[in-house]
Scaffold this active site. Structure first.
Site, PDB file in Angstrom:
ATOM      1  N   HIS A 156       1.062  -1.098  -0.118  1.00  0.00           N
ATOM      2  CA  HIS A 156      -0.047  -0.124  -0.660  1.00  0.00           C
ATOM      3  C   HIS A 156       0.522   1.310  -0.133  1.00  0.00           C
ATOM      4  O   HIS A 156       0.310   2.477   0.474  1.00  0.00           O
ATOM      5  CB  HIS A 156      -1.547  -0.161   1.640  1.00  0.00           C
ATOM      6  N   LYS A 283      17.193  20.195 -11.083  1.00  0.00           N
ATOM      7  CA  LYS A 283      16.637  18.961 -11.426  1.00  0.00           C
ATOM      8  C   LYS A 283      16.613  18.283 -12.478  1.00  0.00           C
ATOM      9  O   LYS A 283      18.046  18.384 -13.359  1.00  0.00           O
ATOM     10  CB  LYS A 283      15.225  18.932 -12.046  1.00  0.00           C
ATOM     11  N   GLU A 290      10.333   7.094 -16.816  1.00  0.00           N
ATOM     12  CA  GLU A 290       9.482   7.602 -17.724  1.00  0.00           C
ATOM     13  C   GLU A 290       8.899   7.417 -18.410  1.00  0.00           C
ATOM     14  O   GLU A 290       7.783   7.038 -18.731  1.00  0.00           O
ATOM     15  CB  GLU A 290       8.843   9.281 -17.195  1.00  0.00           C
TER      16      GLU A 290
END
Ligand code: ARG
Length: 459
Positions: A156, A283, A290
């Site tokens: 979970h 970044k 992705e």
């Protein structure tokens, strides 16, 4: 002039021609079409349609064409032929004249395209199996180097029990093993030759189809001509294999994207597979991962598309079936590239062991251990579960880990707890206890790595 021009008095509309032609994508079947044509020419000798000399001439010309195609496959795209089968025949006629016009005797583009595509699928299965093996090898090597990297395991997306990075790698190696076995299984059913089934009812020439199949490297010839030209099960199976495997790759990507996030900070991805932001200089984005996750969509789309195209299609060949190729080509290209990319991501990955260890210690990952400890002292499991739940609430209130509670604090929840509890609350003890087959204990993981290395010819 199209192959079928005789029956027509008007030229095809240009827009229809563009709509109908498949050369712009089926040019990728050129090699298979030529190889299939050589085999067919040999079969035509056995039934007296061609003499041996004629066949040799055709074979020589076809092999020259094969060389040309191998050097520059995209040159085919200059032609305005309808499809690859027309193109090959046209080129052959250009090389050997009228003799080339004999080759299509007893053959139809329906059994030809079915054969070409199956030959192509067989080649692709070998290529993708290799890529699956290479990614499994990368996973096993990464596992071997990170057996001591303890990190939280999740259910979970909540920290559940400690695992090692090695154990995580081996989980993905298992999925890829199944992907590979699905491919092997698909190959068994696919490996039957449709050549010699003609348009739908079989060829009118008494050709030994088994011999023809073996010339092309197929295990045998198909049994029913109607089925042979209509069957695209192998396309659906390969797309389904690709879809399942891409789901594995997208879960792999998602796990690593999370591990790489500022929030988890368990791994550092290499500069070689990340990109920067045009605006935010700090970044480093996990683009390779992705894209793997994102490309999963188009592969599922190709499977759904093929299924719907075939649904309710009457026997035998219908032009609808020309739609089998673009989705399949794209899906298998995508699958192959994503497998390579996933291996590249693993190649430069750094595991931040200290961070992983700290995270594994937080989140009460050892709560099950405390319950098992109570069970060993005679407390029924349900009761033990409840006691530990209360202890966890108290620890959360004090902002402490379970092992940071004093003995007196712990004994408030159960008198059976004594000083020996601290040993079992350690991360190492949590890992060591998972000794049964498939568990995260060092001994099992080492064994799993050794087995995988042998299977993958790494040792
Ligand atoms: N280009 C066609 C395809 O990809 C080849 C088969 C054509 N057969 C036919 N009966 N028109 O399916």
């Amino acid at each position: 002039m199209a192959l079928w021009g005789g029956r027509f008095s008007q030229e095809a509309d240009q827009q229809f021609k563009q709509f109908n032609d498949s050369l712009r994508f089926d040019y990728r079947l050129a090699e298979q079409d030529i190889v299939g044509s050589v085999a067919w020419s040999k079969a035509l000798v056995t039934v007296g349609v061609l003499t041996s000399e004629e066949q040799q001439k055709l074979e020589l010309a076809l092999n020259t064409l094969l060389d040309e195609v191998r050097t520059n496959p995209e040159a085919i795209l200059q032609s305005d032929a309808e499809d690859i089968h027309s193109w090959v025949e046209g080129q052959l006629i250009a090389k050997v004249g009228d003799l080339g016009k004999k080759l299509h005797t007893g053959r139809s583009r329906n059994d030809q395209v079915a054969t070409d595509l199956k030959l192509w699928c067989k080649e692709q299965i070998a290529v993708i199996r290799q890529a699956l093996t290479e990614l499994q090898q990368a996973l096993v090597i990464t596992a071997e180097n990170n057996q001591d990297a303890v990190m939280p395991g999740y259910t979970h997306l909540q920290r559940a029990q400690p695992v090692t990075f090695a154990h995580w790698c081996l989980a993905y190696a298992e999925m890829l093993t199944r992907d590979e076995s699905r491919l092997q299984d698909t190959l068994k059913r696919l490996d039957v030759s449709p050549l010699g089934c003609g348009a739908l009812a079989g060829t009118a020439y008494d050709i030994d189809r088994e011999q023809l199949a073996s010339w092309l490297g197929f295990a045998s010839a198909t049994r029913n001509s109607l089925d042979s030209v209509s069957d695209r099960d192998h396309v659906m199976e390969l797309l389904s294999n690709a879809s399942i495997s891409m789901i594995h790759l997208s879960r792999f990507a998602e796990d690593l994207i999370f591990f790489n996030s500022g929030e988890a900070d368990f791994v550092e991805l290499s500069d070689r597979v990340t990109s920067g932001s045009s605006l935010m200089p700090q970044k480093k984005n996990p683009d390779a991962l992705e894209l793997i996750r994102g490309k999963c969509g188009r592969v599922q789309g190709a499977l759904a598309g093929m299924m719907v195209t075939l649904k309710g299609l009457p026997l035998a060949y219908n032009k609808d079936m020309q739609e089998d190729k673009e989705g399949l080509f794209d899906a298998l290209d995508t699958w192959r590239i994503c497998l390579h990319m996933a291996a590249l991501v693993l190649d430069g990955i750094q595991i931040k062991r200290d961070r992983c260890w700290e995270a594994a210690k937080q989140g009460y990952a050892n709560a099950t251990e405390l319950a098992d400890y109570l069970v060993a002292k005679g407390v029924p499991f349900r009761e033990a579960h409840h006691i530990v739940g209360e202890a966890v609430i108290a620890a959360i209130k004090k902002d402490k880990a379970l092992e940071e509670l004093s003995l007196t604090e712990l004994q408030k929840f159960s008198e059976t707890i004594s000083i020996d509890v601290y040993d079992i609350l350690s991360l190492q003890s949590c890992l060591d206890k998972r000794l049964a087959k498939g568990g995260v204990a060092q001994k099992q993981v080492t064994l799993a790595i050794a087995e995988a290395k042998q299977r993958l010819h790494l040792s």
